[in-house]
Design an enzyme around this catalytic site. Structure first.
Site, PDB file in Angstrom:
ATOM      1  N   ARG A 120      44.223  17.556  -9.358  1.00 54.45           N
ATOM      2  CA  ARG A 120      42.790  17.732  -9.131  1.00 54.45           C
ATOM      3  C   ARG A 120      42.519  17.946  -7.648  1.00 54.45           C
ATOM      4  NH1 ARG A 120      40.522  15.860 -13.979  1.00 54.45           N
ATOM      5  NH2 ARG A 120      38.483  16.231 -13.104  1.00 54.45           N
ATOM      6  N   ARG A 143      30.009   2.943  -8.166  1.00 54.93           N
ATOM      7  CA  ARG A 143      29.782   4.213  -7.484  1.00 54.93           C
ATOM      8  C   ARG A 143      28.351   4.679  -7.703  1.00 54.93           C
ATOM      9  NH1 ARG A 143      34.775   7.958  -7.043  1.00 54.93           N
ATOM     10  NH2 ARG A 143      33.472   8.510  -5.276  1.00 54.93           N
ATOM     11  N   PRO A 144      27.415   3.991  -7.066  1.00 52.89           N
ATOM     12  CA  PRO A 144      26.012   4.325  -7.289  1.00 52.89           C
ATOM     13  C   PRO A 144      25.624   5.641  -6.614  1.00 52.89           C
ATOM     14  CG  PRO A 144      26.212   2.669  -5.571  1.00 52.89           C
ATOM     15  CD  PRO A 144      27.597   2.951  -6.046  1.00 52.89           C
ATOM     16  N   ILE A 145      24.486   6.233  -7.050  1.00 47.57           N
ATOM     17  CA  ILE A 145      23.938   7.370  -6.298  1.00 47.57           C
ATOM     18  C   ILE A 145      22.487   7.058  -5.902  1.00 47.57           C
ATOM     19  CG2 ILE A 145      25.476   9.132  -7.289  1.00 47.57           C
ATOM     20  CD1 ILE A 145      23.011  10.014  -8.999  1.00 47.57           C
ATOM     21  N   ASP A 146      22.220   5.738  -5.760  1.00 47.80           N
ATOM     22  CA  ASP A 146      20.845   5.329  -5.439  1.00 47.80           C
ATOM     23  C   ASP A 146      20.353   5.919  -4.118  1.00 47.80           C
ATOM     24  OD1 ASP A 146      22.937   3.492  -4.475  1.00 47.80           O
ATOM     25  OD2 ASP A 146      21.291   2.419  -3.523  1.00 47.80           O
ATOM     26  N   ASP A 159      40.489   7.770   1.513  1.00 49.08           N
ATOM     27  CA  ASP A 159      41.267   8.634   0.619  1.00 49.08           C
ATOM     28  C   ASP A 159      42.733   8.765   1.058  1.00 49.08           C
ATOM     29  OD1 ASP A 159      39.026   8.915  -0.894  1.00 49.08           O
ATOM     30  OD2 ASP A 159      38.574  10.968  -0.294  1.00 49.08           O
ATOM     31  N   ARG A 186      33.159  13.995  -9.480  1.00 44.51           N
ATOM     32  CA  ARG A 186      32.161  13.268  -8.696  1.00 44.51           C
ATOM     33  C   ARG A 186      31.200  14.245  -7.993  1.00 44.51           C
ATOM     34  NH1 ARG A 186      29.653   8.621  -8.555  1.00 44.51           N
ATOM     35  NH2 ARG A 186      29.007   8.024  -6.475  1.00 44.51           N
ATOM     36  N   CYS A 206      36.557   8.696  -9.813  1.00 45.75           N
ATOM     37  CA  CYS A 206      37.679   7.765  -9.900  1.00 45.75           C
ATOM     38  C   CYS A 206      37.113   6.363  -9.998  1.00 45.75           C
ATOM     39  CB  CYS A 206      38.529   7.838  -8.636  1.00 45.75           C
ATOM     40  SG  CYS A 206      39.514   9.313  -8.517  1.00 45.75           S
ATOM     41  N   LYS A 217      39.206  20.191  -0.340  1.00 46.18           N
ATOM     42  CA  LYS A 217      38.566  19.950  -1.648  1.00 46.18           C
ATOM     43  C   LYS A 217      37.120  19.482  -1.474  1.00 46.18           C
ATOM     44  CE  LYS A 217      38.841  16.186  -5.058  1.00 46.18           C
ATOM     45  NZ  LYS A 217      37.899  15.308  -4.385  1.00 46.18           N
ATOM     46  N   ASN A 218      36.923  18.455  -0.666  1.00 48.28           N
ATOM     47  CA  ASN A 218      35.582  17.886  -0.596  1.00 48.28           C
ATOM     48  C   ASN A 218      34.602  18.796   0.136  1.00 48.28           C
ATOM     49  OD1 ASN A 218      36.409  15.775  -2.126  1.00 48.28           O
ATOM     50  ND2 ASN A 218      36.583  14.306  -0.441  1.00 48.28           N
TER      51      ASN A 218
HETATM   52  C1  UD1 Z   1      33.141  10.839  -1.107  1.00 46.41           C
HETATM   53  C2  UD1 Z   1      34.456  11.502  -1.488  1.00 46.41           C
HETATM   54  C3  UD1 Z   1      35.500  10.439  -1.821  1.00 46.41           C
HETATM   55  C4  UD1 Z   1      35.631   9.424  -0.687  1.00 46.41           C
HETATM   56  C5  UD1 Z   1      34.269   8.891  -0.261  1.00 46.41           C
HETATM   57  C6  UD1 Z   1      34.346   8.051   1.008  1.00 46.41           C
HETATM   58  C7  UD1 Z   1      33.766  13.593  -2.496  1.00 46.41           C
HETATM   59  C8  UD1 Z   1      33.644  14.394  -3.730  1.00 46.41           C
HETATM   60  N1  UD1 Z   1      34.235  12.337  -2.632  1.00 46.41           N
HETATM   61  O1  UD1 Z   1      32.710  10.095  -2.243  1.00 46.41           O
HETATM   62  O2  UD1 Z   1      36.728  11.105  -2.006  1.00 46.41           O
HETATM   63  O3  UD1 Z   1      36.427   8.333  -1.110  1.00 46.41           O
HETATM   64  O4  UD1 Z   1      33.375   9.981   0.003  1.00 46.41           O
HETATM   65  O5  UD1 Z   1      34.899   8.792   2.052  1.00 46.41           O
HETATM   66  O6  UD1 Z   1      33.496  14.061  -1.401  1.00 46.41           O
HETATM   67  N2  UD1 Z   1      27.045   4.175  -1.790  1.00 46.41           N
HETATM   68  C9  UD1 Z   1      25.905   3.519  -2.183  1.00 46.41           C
HETATM   69  N3  UD1 Z   1      24.884   4.269  -2.708  1.00 46.41           N
HETATM   70  C10 UD1 Z   1      24.952   5.614  -2.859  1.00 46.41           C
HETATM   71  C11 UD1 Z   1      26.127   6.269  -2.446  1.00 46.41           C
HETATM   72  C12 UD1 Z   1      27.170   5.519  -1.924  1.00 46.41           C
HETATM   73  O7  UD1 Z   1      25.807   2.303  -2.054  1.00 46.41           O
HETATM   74  O8  UD1 Z   1      23.967   6.227  -3.321  1.00 46.41           O
HETATM   75  C13 UD1 Z   1      28.191   3.397  -1.234  1.00 46.41           C
HETATM   76  C14 UD1 Z   1      29.412   3.451  -2.137  1.00 46.41           C
HETATM   77  O9  UD1 Z   1      29.379   2.446  -3.132  1.00 46.41           O
HETATM   78  C15 UD1 Z   1      30.550   3.264  -1.143  1.00 46.41           C
HETATM   79  C16 UD1 Z   1      30.006   3.903   0.143  1.00 46.41           C
HETATM   80  O10 UD1 Z   1      28.599   4.034  -0.035  1.00 46.41           O
HETATM   81  O11 UD1 Z   1      30.786   1.906  -0.896  1.00 46.41           O
HETATM   82  C17 UD1 Z   1      30.576   5.260   0.461  1.00 46.41           C
HETATM   83  O12 UD1 Z   1      30.391   6.136  -0.640  1.00 46.41           O
HETATM   84  P1  UD1 Z   1      30.193   7.709  -0.438  1.00 46.41           P
HETATM   85  O13 UD1 Z   1      30.534   8.084   0.966  1.00 46.41           O
HETATM   86  O14 UD1 Z   1      28.864   8.093  -0.980  1.00 46.41           O
HETATM   87  O15 UD1 Z   1      31.303   8.289  -1.401  1.00 46.41           O
HETATM   88  P2  UD1 Z   1      31.224   9.559  -2.322  1.00 46.41           P
HETATM   89  O16 UD1 Z   1      30.307  10.587  -1.723  1.00 46.41           O
HETATM   90  O17 UD1 Z   1      31.002   9.145  -3.726  1.00 46.41           O
END
Ligand code: UD1
Length: 436
Positions: free
Chosen positions: A404, A122-125, A312, A93, A117, A22-23
């Protein structure tokens, strides 16, 4: 909306084949939106998130032709907008990957904030900070208005980016944006998950120049054109495979899981061996059994970015620990709120105490069937596992969330002896449609 009904206590036996990741496929579909010609993608799982992503890609102008058996021809040449504002963007996501893809294609991208979820902030900063280093504007938190991100770059240029936190999403998104940037981008402290390597392999097959995916330093030399023109097969889903390995374990069964990559399963196989399970493996299969009379030993898990234990699989592994003979600990190090499902497990008899990011699990328990809810995708998978192990009948509401990420889960489990059925769900009020 769907519910599942499981009559527990059946020993699972037989063979299960794993679907595409999926991912990985969600990143690959976004990457396909940057190509200058069509491509074919094989081993695409038929799951709700993928259908949503395909629908979003079609609404921006991509032509998607199903060719049967999980194969799609994708032609992005007529993509005509940099705006990804389909309502489903808010549901999944991985829609965040369209930011990198559309920025590459148009030097502009407008998108709703992605869904997800609810297991913590869940930031994207980090994604936005990386785009900013590559020359994009509109990337500060204060630029996001009405839940819409609008970014623009006169020129996307190679940059040296250090990720403060290891992030799967930021690593893939910045890799996408760097693929056609002017110059070389270096991403340090990159995530190393198998799906990152798969997205990089896909892009390289289509004409990109990405080195180091799977290590913590990725170098992307920008190329002017991504011709496409090839067929690419998505890797198997590590999390689906792990879930079925645990299904065999919690039913003291004998299931062989096929079409997986054993190397990707090591974080789980090491722990299952430590607990006393037998793991046999070949090039693309793993068989999980336990000897008669052996009680699983307690142990401790810590979720970490790959090659650590995947978050996961955390809820599913917690179900396994409930059957161990003694006290085990589950440390959740990635998300700050991923134990919301524990009360559901407690209602089935689990003895678990949560202290911030650690769950203390006292086993062994005999689960008893109950009415529980799939609070999110993997929490739902954990309910299925507990239901398979339980005495009596378990009803899992909101089970559509499980679909999903799991292709034909009911059919796959039935084929190895589980008594699990879909039942009409006429009384549920679905709160959120979010996914990981
Ligand atoms: C992806 C997976 C999700 C999995 C996660 C961790 C997909 C669609 N989803 O989510 O299933 O649980 O990886 O393996 O592939 N963070 C920040 N800033 C950011 C981005 C992330 O601080 O801009 C932090 C998050 O709060 C978290 C950590 O980084 O604590 C890991 O998040 P991340 O690896 O980015 O998860 P996702 O890509 O959202």
């Amino acid at each position: 909306m769907t519910s599942y009904r499981i009559v527990g206590g059946k020993r699972l036996q037989g063979d299960i084949s794993i679907s595409g990741s999926k991912n990985a496929v969600l990143g690959i579909l976004a990457a396909a939106m940057m190509l200058d010609g069509p491509c074919k993608i094989e081993n695409v799982p038929d799951i709700v998130d993928v259908q949503a992503m395909l629908e979003i890609c079609e609404t921006i102008g991509a032509k998607i032709t199903p060719c049967g058996e999980g194969t799609y021809e994708i032609d992005p040449t007529n993509i005509n907008t940099y705006e990804a504002t389909h309502p489903k963007v808010k549901n999944i996501r991985a829609s965040y990957y369209l930011l990198g893809a559309l920025l590459t294609r148009f030097r502009k991208a407008t998108m709703y904030m992605p869904g997800g979820c609810n297991f913590g902030t869940r930031p994207i900063d980090l994604h936005l900070k990386g785009f900013r280093k590559m020359g994009a504007q509109g990337t500060r938190a204060t630029d996001i208005r009405d839940g819409i991100i609008r970014i623009v770059a006169e020129e996307l240029k190679g940059a040296h980016i250090f990720l403060d936190v290891v992030s799967v999403g930021a690593t893939i998104n910045l890799m996408l944006a760097a693929t056609k940037a002017n110059g070389t981008t270096v991403i340090e402290n990159a995530a190393k998950e198998p799906h990152i390597v798969d997205v990089a392999n896909f892009l390289n097959a289509m004409g990109a120049d990405i080195k180091g995916a799977g290590t913590d330093t990725i170098r992307v030399r920008g190329v002017p054109v991504l011709p496409g023109g090839y067929t690419y097969s998505v890797i198997p889903d590590q999390i689906e495979a792990g879930t079925y390995m645990i299904a065999s374990a919690v039913t003291r069964g004998d299931v062989t899981i096929h079409n997986l990559i054993p190397k990707h399963m090591e974080p789980l196989t090491v722990k299952m061996l430590e607990m006393g399970f037998n793991i046999e493996q070949g090039d693309d299969w793993i068989r999980v059994t336990i000897d008669d009379g052996v009680e699983p030993e307690p142990t401790n898990f810590k979720t970490r970015p790959y090659p650590g234990f995947p978050t996961d699989l955390q809820p599913q592994a917690t179900v396994l620990l409930c059957q161990a003979n003694g006290l085990s600990r589950m440390h959740e190090n990635v998300w700050d709120n991923r134990f919301q499902y524990i009360p559901e497990l407690q209602s089935m008899g689990a003895s678990i105490t949560v202290m911030e990011r650690i769950a203390l699990i006292n086993g062994p328990v005999s689960f008893c069937g109950a009415r529980v809810s799939a609070l999110d995708l993997r929490a739902g998978a954990a309910m299925v596992l507990a239901g398979l192990a339980a005495d009596g009948v378990t009803t899992i509401t909101c089970a559509n969330r499980i679909e999903r990420g799991y292709e034909k889960i009911v059919e796959k489990l039935r084929a190895v002896g589980a008594e699990i059925d879909h039942i009409p769900d006429d009384e549920e009020h679905i709160v959120s449609d979010g996914d990981e």
